[in-house]
Design a protein around this motif. Structure first.
Motif, PDB file in Angstrom:
ATOM      1  N   PRO A  22      -6.748  10.696  21.037  1.00  0.00           N
ATOM      2  CA  PRO A  22      -6.286  11.351  20.051  1.00  0.00           C
ATOM      3  C   PRO A  22      -6.065  10.326  18.893  1.00  0.00           C
ATOM      4  O   PRO A  22      -5.828  10.879  17.753  1.00  0.00           O
ATOM      5  CB  PRO A  22      -5.059  12.134  20.427  1.00  0.00           C
ATOM      6  N   LEU A  23      -5.897   9.140  19.352  1.00  0.00           N
ATOM      7  CA  LEU A  23      -5.315   8.041  18.370  1.00  0.00           C
ATOM      8  C   LEU A  23      -6.527   7.124  18.002  1.00  0.00           C
ATOM      9  O   LEU A  23      -6.426   6.374  17.277  1.00  0.00           O
ATOM     10  CB  LEU A  23      -4.203   7.260  18.957  1.00  0.00           C
ATOM     11  N   ARG A  24      -7.718   7.787  18.092  1.00  0.00           N
ATOM     12  CA  ARG A  24      -9.104   6.819  17.615  1.00  0.00           C
ATOM     13  C   ARG A  24      -9.271   6.504  16.302  1.00  0.00           C
ATOM     14  O   ARG A  24      -9.849   5.638  16.093  1.00  0.00           O
ATOM     15  CB  ARG A  24     -10.297   7.607  18.470  1.00  0.00           C
ATOM     16  N   TYR A  25      -8.552   7.332  15.500  1.00  0.00           N
ATOM     17  CA  TYR A  25      -8.694   6.965  13.776  1.00  0.00           C
ATOM     18  C   TYR A  25      -7.452   6.323  13.422  1.00  0.00           C
ATOM     19  O   TYR A  25      -6.835   6.770  12.497  1.00  0.00           O
ATOM     20  CB  TYR A  25      -9.017   8.316  13.103  1.00  0.00           C
ATOM     21  N   SER A  26      -6.581   5.541  14.094  1.00  0.00           N
ATOM     22  CA  SER A  26      -5.346   4.968  13.549  1.00  0.00           C
ATOM     23  C   SER A  26      -5.317   3.774  12.963  1.00  0.00           C
ATOM     24  O   SER A  26      -4.318   3.265  12.558  1.00  0.00           O
ATOM     25  CB  SER A  26      -4.400   5.029  14.659  1.00  0.00           C
ATOM     26  N   GLY A  27      -6.572   3.039  12.890  1.00  0.00           N
ATOM     27  CA  GLY A  27      -6.719   1.811  12.422  1.00  0.00           C
ATOM     28  C   GLY A  27      -7.556   1.437  10.884  1.00  0.00           C
ATOM     29  O   GLY A  27      -8.449   0.765  11.216  1.00  0.00           O
ATOM     30  N   HIS A  28      -7.268   2.422  10.072  1.00  0.00           N
ATOM     31  CA  HIS A  28      -8.257   2.092   8.868  1.00  0.00           C
ATOM     32  C   HIS A  28      -7.996   0.879   8.093  1.00  0.00           C
ATOM     33  O   HIS A  28      -6.780   0.380   8.074  1.00  0.00           O
ATOM     34  CB  HIS A  28      -7.618   3.602   7.875  1.00  0.00           C
ATOM     35  N   THR A  29      -8.906   0.547   7.429  1.00  0.00           N
ATOM     36  CA  THR A  29      -8.887  -0.642   6.593  1.00  0.00           C
ATOM     37  C   THR A  29      -8.574  -0.543   5.277  1.00  0.00           C
ATOM     38  O   THR A  29      -8.908   0.556   4.782  1.00  0.00           O
ATOM     39  CB  THR A  29     -10.160  -1.328   6.933  1.00  0.00           C
ATOM     40  N   GLU A  30      -8.075  -1.428   4.583  1.00  0.00           N
ATOM     41  CA  GLU A  30      -7.945  -1.726   3.149  1.00  0.00           C
ATOM     42  C   GLU A  30      -9.026  -2.313   2.146  1.00  0.00           C
ATOM     43  O   GLU A  30      -8.728  -2.486   1.439  1.00  0.00           O
ATOM     44  CB  GLU A  30      -6.658  -2.049   2.696  1.00  0.00           C
ATOM     45  N   GLU A  31     -10.373  -2.408   3.070  1.00  0.00           N
ATOM     46  CA  GLU A  31     -11.424  -2.866   2.289  1.00  0.00           C
ATOM     47  C   GLU A  31     -11.781  -1.793   1.048  1.00  0.00           C
ATOM     48  O   GLU A  31     -11.477  -0.892   1.209  1.00  0.00           O
ATOM     49  CB  GLU A  31     -12.550  -3.100   3.222  1.00  0.00           C
ATOM     50  N   PRO A  32     -11.897  -2.395  -0.002  1.00  0.00           N
ATOM     51  CA  PRO A  32     -12.137  -1.727  -1.222  1.00  0.00           C
ATOM     52  C   PRO A  32     -13.382  -0.328  -0.876  1.00  0.00           C
ATOM     53  O   PRO A  32     -13.014   0.426  -1.716  1.00  0.00           O
ATOM     54  CB  PRO A  32     -12.776  -2.550  -2.188  1.00  0.00           C
ATOM     55  N   MET A  33     -14.264  -0.495  -0.429  1.00  0.00           N
ATOM     56  CA  MET A  33     -15.332   0.335  -0.107  1.00  0.00           C
ATOM     57  C   MET A  33     -15.219   1.335   1.023  1.00  0.00           C
ATOM     58  O   MET A  33     -16.151   2.052   1.515  1.00  0.00           O
ATOM     59  CB  MET A  33     -16.790  -0.178  -0.349  1.00  0.00           C
ATOM     60  N   GLU A  34     -13.912   1.300   1.705  1.00  0.00           N
ATOM     61  CA  GLU A  34     -13.456   2.309   2.767  1.00  0.00           C
ATOM     62  C   GLU A  34     -12.470   3.351   2.293  1.00  0.00           C
ATOM     63  O   GLU A  34     -11.960   3.380   1.022  1.00  0.00           O
ATOM     64  CB  GLU A  34     -13.050   1.530   3.837  1.00  0.00           C
ATOM     65  N   VAL A  35     -12.395   4.456   3.009  1.00  0.00           N
ATOM     66  CA  VAL A  35     -11.691   5.896   2.523  1.00  0.00           C
ATOM     67  C   VAL A  35     -10.207   5.517   2.041  1.00  0.00           C
ATOM     68  O   VAL A  35     -10.003   6.031   0.997  1.00  0.00           O
ATOM     69  CB  VAL A  35     -11.775   6.532   3.590  1.00  0.00           C
ATOM     70  N   GLY A  36      -9.296   4.633   2.729  1.00  0.00           N
ATOM     71  CA  GLY A  36      -8.086   4.493   2.164  1.00  0.00           C
ATOM     72  C   GLY A  36      -8.124   4.061   0.782  1.00  0.00           C
ATOM     73  O   GLY A  36      -7.355   4.442  -0.115  1.00  0.00           O
ATOM     74  N   SER A  37      -8.716   2.842   0.645  1.00  0.00           N
ATOM     75  CA  SER A  37      -8.696   2.131  -0.714  1.00  0.00           C
ATOM     76  C   SER A  37      -9.260   3.115  -1.831  1.00  0.00           C
ATOM     77  O   SER A  37      -8.975   2.933  -3.075  1.00  0.00           O
ATOM     78  CB  SER A  37      -9.550   0.995  -0.834  1.00  0.00           C
ATOM     79  N   ILE A  38     -10.341   3.896  -1.569  1.00  0.00           N
ATOM     80  CA  ILE A  38     -10.896   4.704  -2.478  1.00  0.00           C
ATOM     81  C   ILE A  38      -9.985   5.761  -3.050  1.00  0.00           C
ATOM     82  O   ILE A  38      -9.791   6.195  -4.208  1.00  0.00           O
ATOM     83  CB  ILE A  38     -12.372   5.252  -2.031  1.00  0.00           C
ATOM     84  N   LEU A  39      -9.562   6.353  -1.926  1.00  0.00           N
ATOM     85  CA  LEU A  39      -8.407   7.405  -2.217  1.00  0.00           C
ATOM     86  C   LEU A  39      -7.208   6.736  -3.156  1.00  0.00           C
ATOM     87  O   LEU A  39      -6.633   7.367  -3.862  1.00  0.00           O
ATOM     88  CB  LEU A  39      -7.784   8.112  -0.889  1.00  0.00           C
ATOM     89  N   ARG A  40      -6.794   5.479  -2.640  1.00  0.00           N
ATOM     90  CA  ARG A  40      -5.758   4.950  -3.427  1.00  0.00           C
ATOM     91  C   ARG A  40      -6.013   4.735  -4.957  1.00  0.00           C
ATOM     92  O   ARG A  40      -5.130   4.999  -5.790  1.00  0.00           O
ATOM     93  CB  ARG A  40      -5.251   3.572  -2.843  1.00  0.00           C
ATOM     94  N   SER A  41      -7.395   4.476  -5.074  1.00  0.00           N
ATOM     95  CA  SER A  41      -7.673   4.304  -6.419  1.00  0.00           C
ATOM     96  C   SER A  41      -7.844   5.606  -7.410  1.00  0.00           C
ATOM     97  O   SER A  41      -7.748   5.574  -8.659  1.00  0.00           O
ATOM     98  CB  SER A  41      -9.260   3.678  -6.690  1.00  0.00           C
ATOM     99  N   MET A  42      -7.994   6.665  -6.672  1.00  0.00           N
ATOM    100  CA  MET A  42      -7.880   8.028  -7.273  1.00  0.00           C
ATOM    101  C   MET A  42      -6.453   8.576  -7.410  1.00  0.00           C
ATOM    102  O   MET A  42      -6.391   9.638  -8.006  1.00  0.00           O
ATOM    103  CB  MET A  42      -8.969   9.039  -6.319  1.00  0.00           C
ATOM    104  N   MET A  43      -5.663   7.977  -6.682  1.00  0.00           N
ATOM    105  CA  MET A  43      -4.280   8.614  -6.466  1.00  0.00           C
ATOM    106  C   MET A  43      -3.406   8.290  -7.629  1.00  0.00           C
ATOM    107  O   MET A  43      -3.130   7.240  -8.060  1.00  0.00           O
ATOM    108  CB  MET A  43      -3.636   8.190  -5.037  1.00  0.00           C
ATOM    109  N   PRO A  44      -2.635   9.483  -8.463  1.00  0.00           N
ATOM    110  CA  PRO A  44      -1.907   9.035  -9.307  1.00  0.00           C
ATOM    111  C   PRO A  44      -0.412   8.468  -8.821  1.00  0.00           C
ATOM    112  O   PRO A  44      -0.382   8.687  -7.577  1.00  0.00           O
ATOM    113  CB  PRO A  44      -1.595  10.426 -10.066  1.00  0.00           C
ATOM    114  N   SER A  45       0.364   8.163  -9.489  1.00  0.00           N
ATOM    115  CA  SER A  45       1.599   7.622  -9.226  1.00  0.00           C
ATOM    116  C   SER A  45       2.893   8.744  -9.700  1.00  0.00           C
ATOM    117  O   SER A  45       2.610   9.322 -10.587  1.00  0.00           O
ATOM    118  CB  SER A  45       1.891   6.104  -9.739  1.00  0.00           C
ATOM    119  N   GLY A  46       3.897   8.491  -8.866  1.00  0.00           N
ATOM    120  CA  GLY A  46       5.057   9.383  -9.086  1.00  0.00           C
ATOM    121  C   GLY A  46       4.828  11.026  -9.165  1.00  0.00           C
ATOM    122  O   GLY A  46       5.437  11.601  -9.676  1.00  0.00           O
TER     123      GLY A  46
END
Length: 246
Positions: A22-46
């Motif tokens: 159940p914890l197999r997807y708990s280690g996402h990377t902050e590399e620019p072309m991976e999902v977390g960073s791409i979503l962060r670039s789309m995410m507004p603030s506040g």
């Protein structure tokens, strides 16, 4: 044996020899072309953010880092929800339904990373996400790309083998290409503003066989280059920013 909360991981039973971690997807990377960073670039603030199917919170932690957002997660698996809490993110255990949606209220952004492929009733699920948005609100979504070269090659060889992680995760119920995802979102009242693809350099196919023998310092840049050149063939996930039509 009945379980207090139905985990989507139960969908893998019968396709794999052992239950998935159940914890197999708990280690996402902050590399620019991976999902977390791409979503962060789309995410507004506040803004107020609802993350539906937030898993362990590893993606939402990256996507909302230093944004000053008020984030609420929804996660059906208690083990994963416990990790979300340990990250300091508010979380509700269960599946989003009409009652929970009305209780939580409206959000500026609804995020759902690699969840839609686990849902049988896609239209109903997207209707709930839309109902959770304020007028003109934003949907941030990611799904695996079933047209990835590795899946194409497998089908050409006459196979369709499930795995415990990745595009062929045995818990997946739906499969998407860029075109089918756009069509579904359009039919459910969303206008796609932006779509990008992840490189997925840690995908299992890159860790075994001849590809696994290539040093990571060579393999990872090559995978990223392939994704930039042919995103619909080398992209592992489609990451979408969409706005709800009134």
């Amino acid at each position: 044996m009945a379980e207090a909360v139905t985990s989507p991981d139960l969908h893998a039973i019968g396709f794999l020899k052992e239950r998935v971690d159940p914890l197999r997807y708990s280690g996402h990377t902050e590399e620019p072309m991976e999902v977390g960073s791409i979503l962060r670039s789309m995410m507004p603030s506040g803004v107020r953010v609802l993350d539906v199917g937030c898993g362990t919170g590893s993606v939402t932690a990256i996507a909302n880092r230093a944004k000053g957002n008020d984030v609420v997660g929804v996660e059906p698996d208690e083990d994963r929800a416990g990790i979300v809490r340990s990250r300091g993110i508010a979380v509700r255990v269960g599946e989003l339904d009409g009652d929970m949606q009305r209780e939580l209220g409206l959000f500026d952004v609804v995020m759902s990373s690699d969840v839609l492929e686990h849902v049988a009733a896609s239209q109903t699920f997207l209707a709930l996400l839309k109902a959770s948005l304020r007028p003109g609100g934003m949907l941030l979504l990611s799904v695996p790309n079933v047209a990835h070269w590795s899946v194409r090659a497998m089908i050409l060889s006459g196979r369709f083998d499930y795995e415990d992680v990745g595009i062929m995760d045995a818990t997946h119920l739906r499969w998407f290409t860029a075109k089918s995802l756009r069509a579904l979102l359009d039919g459910c009242g969303f206008d796609v503003v932006e779509m990008r693809q992840t490189a997925g350099s840690t995908l299992p196919i890159y860790q075994r066989g001849l590809l696994g023998k290539i040093p990571g310092r060579v393999r990872r840049p090559a995978v990223r280059a392939g994704t930039r050149l042919l995103p619909l063939m080398f992209g592992v996930q489609h990451v979408v920013k969409a706005v709800a039509r009134n």
